[in-house]
Motif scaffolding. Structure first.
Motif, PDB file in Angstrom:
ATOM      1  N   TYR A 295       0.848  -1.199   0.000  1.00 21.07           N
ATOM      2  CA  TYR A 295       0.000   0.000   0.000  1.00 21.07           C
ATOM      3  C   TYR A 295       0.880   1.246   0.000  1.00 21.07           C
ATOM      4  CZ  TYR A 295      -3.310  -3.524   1.547  1.00 21.07           C
ATOM      5  OH  TYR A 295      -4.081  -4.658   1.625  1.00 21.07           O
ATOM      6  N   VAL A 296       0.515   2.215  -0.826  1.00 16.76           N
ATOM      7  CA  VAL A 296       1.195   3.509  -0.838  1.00 16.76           C
ATOM      8  C   VAL A 296       0.393   4.471   0.025  1.00 16.76           C
ATOM      9  CG1 VAL A 296       1.957   5.447  -2.252  1.00 16.76           C
ATOM     10  CG2 VAL A 296       2.158   3.118  -3.127  1.00 16.76           C
ATOM     11  N   VAL A 297       1.084   5.183   0.922  1.00 19.38           N
ATOM     12  CA  VAL A 297       0.449   6.126   1.842  1.00 19.38           C
ATOM     13  C   VAL A 297       1.087   7.501   1.636  1.00 19.38           C
ATOM     14  CG1 VAL A 297       0.026   6.691   4.269  1.00 19.38           C
ATOM     15  CG2 VAL A 297       0.009   4.293   3.518  1.00 19.38           C
ATOM     16  N   PHE A 298       0.253   8.528   1.492  1.00 15.75           N
ATOM     17  CA  PHE A 298       0.762   9.889   1.289  1.00 15.75           C
ATOM     18  C   PHE A 298      -0.275  10.881   1.818  1.00 15.75           C
ATOM     19  CE2 PHE A 298      -1.291   8.209  -2.450  1.00 15.75           C
ATOM     20  CZ  PHE A 298      -2.084   9.218  -2.946  1.00 15.75           C
ATOM     21  N   ASP A 299      -0.030  12.181   1.614  1.00 21.07           N
ATOM     22  CA  ASP A 299      -0.940  13.166   2.201  1.00 21.07           C
ATOM     23  C   ASP A 299      -1.432  14.159   1.160  1.00 21.07           C
ATOM     24  OD1 ASP A 299       1.188  14.875   1.817  1.00 21.07           O
ATOM     25  OD2 ASP A 299       1.538  15.287   3.944  1.00 21.07           O
ATOM     26  N   GLN A 300      -2.151  15.179   1.627  1.00 24.28           N
ATOM     27  CA  GLN A 300      -2.824  16.107   0.718  1.00 24.28           C
ATOM     28  C   GLN A 300      -1.849  16.922  -0.116  1.00 24.28           C
ATOM     29  OE1 GLN A 300      -6.355  16.419   0.344  1.00 24.28           O
ATOM     30  NE2 GLN A 300      -5.613  17.409  -1.514  1.00 24.28           N
ATOM     31  N   LYS A 301      -0.776  17.406   0.490  1.00 24.09           N
ATOM     32  CA  LYS A 301       0.145  18.236  -0.288  1.00 24.09           C
ATOM     33  C   LYS A 301       0.815  17.422  -1.400  1.00 24.09           C
ATOM     34  CE  LYS A 301       3.747  18.021   3.342  1.00 24.09           C
ATOM     35  NZ  LYS A 301       2.870  17.351   4.336  1.00 24.09           N
ATOM     36  N   ILE A 302       1.039  16.129  -1.150  1.00 24.27           N
ATOM     37  CA  ILE A 302       1.579  15.259  -2.196  1.00 24.27           C
ATOM     38  C   ILE A 302       0.506  14.990  -3.253  1.00 24.27           C
ATOM     39  CG2 ILE A 302       2.503  12.957  -2.673  1.00 24.27           C
ATOM     40  CD1 ILE A 302       3.745  13.025   0.138  1.00 24.27           C
ATOM     41  N   PHE A 303      -0.717  14.749  -2.808  1.00 23.69           N
ATOM     42  CA  PHE A 303      -1.840  14.567  -3.732  1.00 23.69           C
ATOM     43  C   PHE A 303      -1.930  15.751  -4.690  1.00 23.69           C
ATOM     44  CE2 PHE A 303      -6.141  15.112  -5.182  1.00 23.69           C
ATOM     45  CZ  PHE A 303      -6.671  13.844  -5.331  1.00 23.69           C
ATOM     46  N   ASP A 304      -1.773  16.958  -4.175  1.00 20.74           N
ATOM     47  CA  ASP A 304      -1.936  18.154  -4.990  1.00 20.74           C
ATOM     48  C   ASP A 304      -0.881  18.235  -6.095  1.00 20.74           C
ATOM     49  OD1 ASP A 304      -4.093  18.856  -3.433  1.00 20.74           O
ATOM     50  OD2 ASP A 304      -2.963  20.262  -2.171  1.00 20.74           O
ATOM     51  N   VAL A 305       0.341  17.725  -5.842  1.00 21.31           N
ATOM     52  CA  VAL A 305       1.365  17.698  -6.885  1.00 21.31           C
ATOM     53  C   VAL A 305       1.023  16.643  -7.936  1.00 21.31           C
ATOM     54  CG1 VAL A 305       3.794  17.281  -7.382  1.00 21.31           C
ATOM     55  CG2 VAL A 305       3.153  18.537  -5.317  1.00 21.31           C
ATOM     56  N   ALA A 306       0.649  15.458  -7.484  1.00 23.21           N
ATOM     57  CA  ALA A 306       0.321  14.370  -8.412  1.00 23.21           C
ATOM     58  C   ALA A 306      -0.934  14.659  -9.222  1.00 23.21           C
ATOM     59  CB  ALA A 306       0.162  13.057  -7.647  1.00 23.21           C
ATOM     60  N   LEU A 367       8.327  16.434   0.675  1.00 20.51           N
ATOM     61  CA  LEU A 367       7.656  17.647   1.136  1.00 20.51           C
ATOM     62  C   LEU A 367       7.488  17.722   2.652  1.00 20.51           C
ATOM     63  CD1 LEU A 367       4.919  17.926  -1.647  1.00 20.51           C
ATOM     64  CD2 LEU A 367       7.164  19.032  -1.543  1.00 20.51           C
ATOM     65  N   GLY A 368       8.300  16.965   3.380  1.00 19.37           N
ATOM     66  CA  GLY A 368       8.247  17.074   4.832  1.00 19.37           C
ATOM     67  C   GLY A 368       7.309  16.067   5.464  1.00 19.37           C
ATOM     68  N   PRO A 369       6.785  16.369   6.667  1.00 22.66           N
ATOM     69  CA  PRO A 369       5.973  15.395   7.395  1.00 22.66           C
ATOM     70  C   PRO A 369       4.670  15.075   6.684  1.00 22.66           C
ATOM     71  CG  PRO A 369       5.852  17.547   8.436  1.00 22.66           C
ATOM     72  CD  PRO A 369       6.926  17.649   7.409  1.00 22.66           C
ATOM     73  N   LEU A 370       4.221  13.834   6.843  1.00 24.27           N
ATOM     74  CA  LEU A 370       2.888  13.465   6.358  1.00 24.27           C
ATOM     75  C   LEU A 370       1.871  13.980   7.363  1.00 24.27           C
ATOM     76  CD1 LEU A 370       3.420   9.759   5.163  1.00 24.27           C
ATOM     77  CD2 LEU A 370       3.418  11.851   3.777  1.00 24.27           C
ATOM     78  N   GLU A 371       0.898  14.733   6.864  1.00 24.38           N
ATOM     79  CA  GLU A 371      -0.097  15.365   7.726  1.00 24.38           C
ATOM     80  C   GLU A 371      -1.496  15.090   7.186  1.00 24.38           C
ATOM     81  OE1 GLU A 371       2.472  19.288   9.066  1.00 24.38           O
ATOM     82  OE2 GLU A 371       1.422  19.317   7.137  1.00 24.38           O
ATOM     83  N   PRO A 372      -2.511  15.063   8.038  1.00 24.43           N
ATOM     84  CA  PRO A 372      -3.880  14.815   7.576  1.00 24.43           C
ATOM     85  C   PRO A 372      -4.322  15.899   6.595  1.00 24.43           C
ATOM     86  CG  PRO A 372      -3.713  14.708   9.975  1.00 24.43           C
ATOM     87  CD  PRO A 372      -2.427  15.267   9.480  1.00 24.43           C
ATOM     88  N   PRO A 373      -5.190  15.532   5.636  1.00 26.41           N
ATOM     89  CA  PRO A 373      -5.734  14.194   5.416  1.00 26.41           C
ATOM     90  C   PRO A 373      -4.740  13.290   4.697  1.00 26.41           C
ATOM     91  CG  PRO A 373      -6.616  15.714   3.796  1.00 26.41           C
ATOM     92  CD  PRO A 373      -5.794  16.540   4.750  1.00 26.41           C
ATOM     93  N   PHE A 374      -4.898  11.986   4.944  1.00 26.60           N
ATOM     94  CA  PHE A 374      -4.030  10.980   4.355  1.00 26.60           C
ATOM     95  C   PHE A 374      -4.753  10.258   3.212  1.00 26.60           C
ATOM     96  CE2 PHE A 374      -2.936  11.097   8.948  1.00 26.60           C
ATOM     97  CZ  PHE A 374      -1.625  11.547   8.848  1.00 26.60           C
ATOM     98  N   TYR A 375      -3.929   9.677   2.308  1.00 23.27           N
ATOM     99  CA  TYR A 375      -4.464   8.876   1.204  1.00 23.27           C
ATOM    100  C   TYR A 375      -3.738   7.532   1.191  1.00 23.27           C
ATOM    101  CZ  TYR A 375      -6.554  13.166  -0.615  1.00 23.27           C
ATOM    102  OH  TYR A 375      -7.300  14.304  -0.757  1.00 23.27           O
ATOM    103  N   ILE A 376      -4.426   6.516   0.687  1.00 21.99           N
ATOM    104  CA  ILE A 376      -3.835   5.192   0.585  1.00 21.99           C
ATOM    105  C   ILE A 376      -4.335   4.492  -0.672  1.00 21.99           C
ATOM    106  CG2 ILE A 376      -5.667   4.059   1.938  1.00 21.99           C
ATOM    107  CD1 ILE A 376      -3.443   2.262   3.151  1.00 21.99           C
ATOM    108  N   GLY A 377      -3.462   3.716  -1.306  1.00 22.02           N
ATOM    109  CA  GLY A 377      -3.850   2.925  -2.472  1.00 22.02           C
ATOM    110  C   GLY A 377      -3.145   1.580  -2.445  1.00 22.02           C
ATOM    111  N   ARG A 378      -3.849   0.518  -2.810  1.00 20.50           N
ATOM    112  CA  ARG A 378      -3.252  -0.813  -2.848  1.00 20.50           C
ATOM    113  C   ARG A 378      -2.528  -1.002  -4.170  1.00 20.50           C
ATOM    114  NH1 ARG A 378      -6.861  -5.892  -1.243  1.00 20.50           N
ATOM    115  NH2 ARG A 378      -8.139  -5.083  -2.957  1.00 20.50           N
ATOM    116  N   VAL A 379      -1.331  -1.607  -4.112  1.00 22.15           N
ATOM    117  CA  VAL A 379      -0.501  -1.730  -5.310  1.00 22.15           C
ATOM    118  C   VAL A 379       0.141  -3.114  -5.380  1.00 22.15           C
ATOM    119  CG1 VAL A 379       0.020   0.735  -5.422  1.00 22.15           C
ATOM    120  CG2 VAL A 379       1.533  -0.780  -4.123  1.00 22.15           C
ATOM    121  N   VAL A 380       0.565  -3.461  -6.586  1.00 23.61           N
ATOM    122  CA  VAL A 380       1.364  -4.668  -6.818  1.00 23.61           C
ATOM    123  C   VAL A 380       2.559  -4.276  -7.671  1.00 23.61           C
ATOM    124  CG1 VAL A 380      -0.589  -6.266  -6.638  1.00 23.61           C
ATOM    125  CG2 VAL A 380       0.014  -5.279  -8.867  1.00 23.61           C
ATOM    126  N   PRO A 381       3.665  -5.042  -7.592  1.00 21.34           N
ATOM    127  CA  PRO A 381       4.806  -4.759  -8.465  1.00 21.34           C
ATOM    128  C   PRO A 381       4.565  -5.323  -9.855  1.00 21.34           C
ATOM    129  CG  PRO A 381       5.294  -6.666  -7.117  1.00 21.34           C
ATOM    130  CD  PRO A 381       3.937  -6.170  -6.677  1.00 21.34           C
TER     131      PRO A 381
END
Length: 456
Positions: A295-306, A367-381
């Motif tokens: 699972y990939v875990v990230f936050d809102q500021k990362i979401f905004d870049v992607a 981009l520094g600390p992971l802060e709420p809200p958080f996002y998660i997605g299930r992945v495979v290689p």
């Protein structure tokens, strides 16, 4: 026109073949493209369309100082060893003119990416469609070929090369079960690699042989098999491009921007298990060898870049990602241990702040600390394409082990030895595949036209 049907026959209608066709036509040669699948594109369509270039005018306009020597240093820093350093230097050297040719002559809608550098590059040098979809680049190449009246015969795969007295004279094509010869002065192999051929993957890339294949169906290794029969040399055969975060079950790429900018990957125990900064290709083997879900875990500021990437936003729109204000909220949909996930995020944040070392050795947390809200997605290689192939010279002529060329035969893209090092996935830098495809396709066509005495 000679006794041949045409000057240059291009086998394969991905970015390599289409670039070769346009360049060959513009150099005054008669050109045709055959493609065994029902539409052009191949792995190029499945990519982000990113082509690295060092010293392009787009970099200069953005105030980015770069040059081919720096690009070679970057590529060799991650590849470490290669069977063909001269090819790395050649492709870095022509990278800027290749991208500028794509924009100015082909009409490709590319722009320099400055929001991120991606794996293997010390400065921003990826040039890509705004959508970050390789299909847009393929569409632009197809449109350029069509404007020039270049035939692209889809659903017409070559079954073998036509060889006379050791020289390649075209290809044999099966059309509705009938054997047909297409004779050409020069032949360019623009097929992809062998990642869709399990036997060849086990033979040359055993460490990734158990991964799901997510590339184009046509990458079945004909170039390698034909080349071996002709006595051609092979190089960098154990190199490949993997992807550590293919969204499951959707099958689309979960943008690596989410990890590069500071996201983490955890297993089904909600714990991290390695240094994700190895990159999307290098980390694929780590995810595969661990087994289980990831699972990939990230936050809102990362979401905004992607969010600048269309494929990422489609994944979000269709429910491929979950959002929550706490680790417990994002853990719940997948049955993960909420306390363990919360602890992993806290340890990752401590490492990012410099208050504790990262136990996996990661140093860059984006981009520094992971802060709420958080996002998660299930992945495979996944395995996307192989990076080794036929050894070629600086103009994409296929070489024998003694360094002499196989007469009239050229290769590029996945059919040729790439620039991602001698083995494994760690040597893959973002865009290596497309640079090898487009640059070698163009160089092959220009050299073929010169040998045939054609002039634009």
């Amino acid at each position: 026109m000679s006794e041949d049907d045409l000057d240059i026959l291009v086998i394969g209608a991905g970015a390599c073949g289409l670039a070769a066709a346009v360049a060959g036509h513009d150099a005054g040669a008669s050109v045709a493209v055959i493609e065994k699948q029902e539409r052009p594109g191949g792995n190029s369509s499945l990519s982000t369309g990113s082509v690295p270039a060092a010293g392009s005018r787009f970099q200069r306009e953005a105030g980015i100082d770069d040059d081919p020597a720096r690009m070679v240093r970057d590529l060799m820093a991650i590849a470490r060893e290669t069977d063909d350093r001269a090819l790395v230097e050649r492709l870095a050297g022509v990278s800027a003119e290749t991208v500028e040719w794509l924009v100015d002559t082909v009409g490709a809608r590319l722009a320099l990416i400055t929001a991120y550098k991606h794996i293997g590059h010390s400065v921003p040098r990826l040039h890509a469609p705004v959508s970050r979809r390789g299909q847009d680049l393929v569409d632009d190449l197809v449109a350029a070929a069509e404007r020039r009246g270049i035939p692209i015969a889809v659903g017409n795969g070559a079954t073998d090369l036509l060889v006379e007295d050791g020289a390649v004279r075209g290809a044999i094509v099966s059309v509705e079960g009938e054997r047909t010869e297409i004779r050409a002065g020069k032949t360019i192999l623009a097929l992809n690699g062998f990642a869709a051929n399990p036997d060849l993957v086990r033979r040359f890339c055993p460490e990734i042989a158990g991964a799901q294949y997510f590339g184009a169906r046509g990458s079945t290794g004909e170039a390698v098999l034909w080349g071996e029969r002709l006595g051609a040399a092979l190089a960098n055969m154990a190199a490949y491009q993997g992807y550590a975060a293919v969204a499951y079950p959707q099958g689309s790429l979960l943008s690596w921007t989410t990890v590069e900018k500071g996201g983490i990957i955890v297993g089904d125990d909600a714990r991290r298990f390695g240094d994700e900064s190895l990159g999307y290709s290098g980390y694929a083997r780590i995810v595969l060898s661990r087994g289980g879900d990831a699972y990939v875990v990230f936050d809102q500021k990362i979401f905004d870049v992607a969010a600048a990437e269309e494929e990422f936003m489609e994944l979000w729109t269709y429910g491929g990602l979950k959002r929550g204000e706490t680790p417990a909220e994002i853990a719940r949909p997948f049955g993960l241990d909420a306390a363990a996930l919360g602890e992993e995020i806290a340890m990752r944040n401590a490492a990012a702040a410099g208050t504790a070392p990262d136990r996996h050795g990661r140093r860059d947390f984006g981009l520094g600390p992971l802060e709420p809200p958080f996002y998660i997605g299930r992945v495979v290689p996944g395995l996307f394409h192989t990076q080794g192939g036929l050894k070629v010279d600086g103009d994409a002529r296929v070489l024998r082990p003694d360094g002499t060329p196989v007469p009239n035969l050229f290769a590029g893209g996945g059919a040729a030895a790439g620039i991602s090092g001698r083995s494994g996935a760690l040597g893959y830098a973002s865009g290596n595949g497309l640079l090898s495809a487009i640059a070698l396709g163009r160089l092959a066509a220009l050299a073929a036209a010169r040998e045939l005495g054609r002039t634009p």
